[in-house]
Design an enzyme around this catalytic site. Structure first.
Site, PDB file in Angstrom:
ATOM      1  N   LYS A 137       0.833  -1.205   0.000  1.00  0.00           N
ATOM      2  CA  LYS A 137       0.000   0.000   0.000  1.00  0.00           C
ATOM      3  C   LYS A 137       0.866   1.253   0.000  1.00  0.00           C
ATOM      4  CE  LYS A 137      -3.476   2.506   2.694  1.00  0.00           C
ATOM      5  NZ  LYS A 137      -4.484   2.444   3.767  1.00  0.00           N
ATOM      6  N   HIS A 275      -6.414 -32.805 -31.787  1.00  0.00           N
ATOM      7  CA  HIS A 275      -7.420 -31.785 -31.467  1.00  0.00           C
ATOM      8  C   HIS A 275      -8.326 -32.256 -30.322  1.00  0.00           C
ATOM      9  CE1 HIS A 275      -5.855 -29.837 -34.937  1.00  0.00           C
ATOM     10  NE2 HIS A 275      -6.358 -30.705 -35.782  1.00  0.00           N
TER      11      HIS A 275
END
Length: 511
Positions: A137, A275
């Site tokens: 922060k 695939h």
């Protein structure tokens, strides 16, 4: 006044070297707690224990160490705010220039077999996240490091510029918040799993392991992210050779892993996939025979395919593999002869993944505005629970073949049909918009070999047309979930035609 750094890490990789540089090259004062302080003192690095700095002893068995105003005041103070500076002076608090913290190994702990809730709870870090969030922060004035990989960049910036640029402090802050976010998500998911109920919130996070050249297509960007701090699954696989893995490679490899995991390693199995759909799957007495059977099941589709094996890759199997173009091979291990043979195909990707059976317990799909989460379809079915619904009963050999066909069908895109014989796929009908279409494709591919073969369907037949089509092509046994309103029509057709048909009671859609 010398700059002040706080070092408190569970992962002590590189911490001594960092501390030595901070003290000897940049004249930092160091404060530290617990095991980190002990490690630094043993290495001869001057350090003040947190408890001596704060004047407050560690309490509750170490649960409270750094939760103190002298620590958090030094972290959160804004250097450009006179009132903050006055508070520091009034309370004898030194500002902290650097905080180096990483967290208790919660994820590693819960990954261990038999870990108790009490053991997991003790690995929930409190002080660490508090310091990390506070420092992140206040990145405008101080720096937080949460990973040993950041130490080099920090020291280089300090050496070359005398201070840490704001942009780098902000980058480290973002990485810090990502770490605490992932940490809290892991804890939340753990407790959600204990309750067995769907979580009101579900989080997933990962660390970028590798940017990929592109996604499914060249115009799509993609990245490979690793979940957890410890590498598991494909992130832990060893790549022996070959080009970098692509997005499509990884998707196909995971599909191949799921299929090969269906078969016990005591019986050699080979899967060739294209695939995400299997084009050849086979079992045989030897691995090379299993591969040859799988390849011959659909040699055209095997070109450029992905191969998964459930036993160590040996020389005879490698010799067969290099006869055609393959994209990837994965096996639990690879002997020296196979490595030498495969090395001749330097672009062929060869991966070693000993833990082929280790996979995700959940699947996740993104949709507009959210995502869907479901448990993985990894149920191990008991053939003793299946129901023979026809007058004709299966022989032991037919039952084994039906079980093989059913395992493969589970991993074919819906609507899915598989035709097998001698524990080898003959025809695969995948992803069709209607089941009859899948049946016709699989039968056409099987051709004359369909005589005496087995057919598996991932979901029920809504009408008896597929049963009659299969019988006309020579199919003698069928396995399907059952559950259609007109099941009796299919059963009646099977009886008329002298077929064996089994209902499993379990559907395996794969979309």
């Amino acid at each position: 006044m010398a700059r002040l750094a706080l070092l408190s890490v569970s992962d002590k990789s590189g911490i001594v070297e960092l501390a030595q540089r901070l003290v000897n090259e940049f004249q930092f004062d160091l404060i530290s707690s617990g095991g980190t302080a002990k490690t630094l003192k043993e290495a001869g690095v001057p350090v003040t224990k947190v408890s001596d700095y704060t004047g407050a002893p560690e309490i509750l068995g170490g649960r409270v160490k750094t939760l103190h105003p002298r620590i958090h005041g030094g972290i959160l103070a804004r250097r450009d705010l006179a009132s903050d500076q006055a508070d520091l002076e009034a309370n004898d608090i030194r500002p902290l220039d650097l905080v180096v913290v990483n967290l208790y190994p919660f994820e590693q702990t819960i990954a261990k077999a038999g870990v108790t809730v009490a053991e997991a709870v003790e690995q929930i870090d409190i002080g660490g996240p508090a310091m990390i969030r506070a420092t992140a922060k206040n990145f405008a004035h101080t720096t937080v490091l949460t990973n040993p990989s950041q130490y080099g960049a920090y020291l280089t910036a300090l050496r070359e510029q005398g201070e840490i640029p704001l942009a780098l402090r902000q980058q480290f802050a973002g990485e810090a918040f990502a770490l605490t976010n992932a940490y809290d998500q892991a804890i939340a998911n753990y407790f959600s799993g204990l309750s067995g109920d769907g979580a009101a919130r579900f989080g997933i996070s990962g660390t970028l392991r590798q940017p990929l050249r592109y996604g499914e297509n060249p115009h799509q960007s993609a990245g490979w992210y690793q979940t957890g701090r410890e590498a598991t699954g494909w992130a832990k696989a060893e790549k022996l050779q070959g080009k970098e893995l692509s997005y499509n490679n990884l998707v196909d490899l995971e599909a191949a892993r799921r299929i090969i995991n269906e078969f016990d390693p005591s019986e050699p199995a080979a899967v060739i996939l294209k695939h995400t759909n299997p084009c050849g799957v086979a079992l045989a007495p030897t691995l090379v025979e299993a591969y040859q059977k799988a390849f011959n099941a659909d040699a055209t589709s095997a070109f450029g395919g992905i191969v998964a094996l459930n036993q160590p890759l040996d020389g005879p199997t490698a010799t067969e593999m290099v006869k055609t173009f393959l994209e990837c091979i994965v096996a639990p291990s690879c002997d020296d002869q196979a490595r030498e043979i495969l090395a001749k195909k330097n672009n062929l990707r060869v991966l070693i993944l000993p833990e082929l059976a280790t996979g995700p317990s959940q699947t996740i799909k993104a949709i507009a505005g959210g995502f869907l989460v479901q448990s993985a379809d990894d149920e191990r079915e008991d053939p003793n629970a299946w129901q023979v619904v026809t007058e004709k009963q299966p022989s032991a050999a037919e039952l084994a073949e039906l079980a093989f066909a059913w395992k493969v069908c589970k991993h074919v895109k819906s609507n899915a049909i598989t035709i097998t014989k001698n524990k080898t796929t003959l025809g695969v009908g995948a992803g069709q918009m209607n089941r009859v279409g899948s049946v016709e494709i699989a039968l056409k591919q099987a051709g004359a070999e369909a005589q005496g073969a087995c057919l598996a369907s991932d979901a029920f037949f809504p009408f008896d047309d597929s049963v009659r089509t299969a019988a006309a092509a020579g199919i003698t046994t069928i396995i399907q979930p059952g559950g259609a309103m007109r099941d009796q029509d299919s059963i009646q057709a099977a009886n008329e035609l002298g077929l064996v048909m089994i209902f499993t009671g379990v559907r395996h859609f794969l979309h």
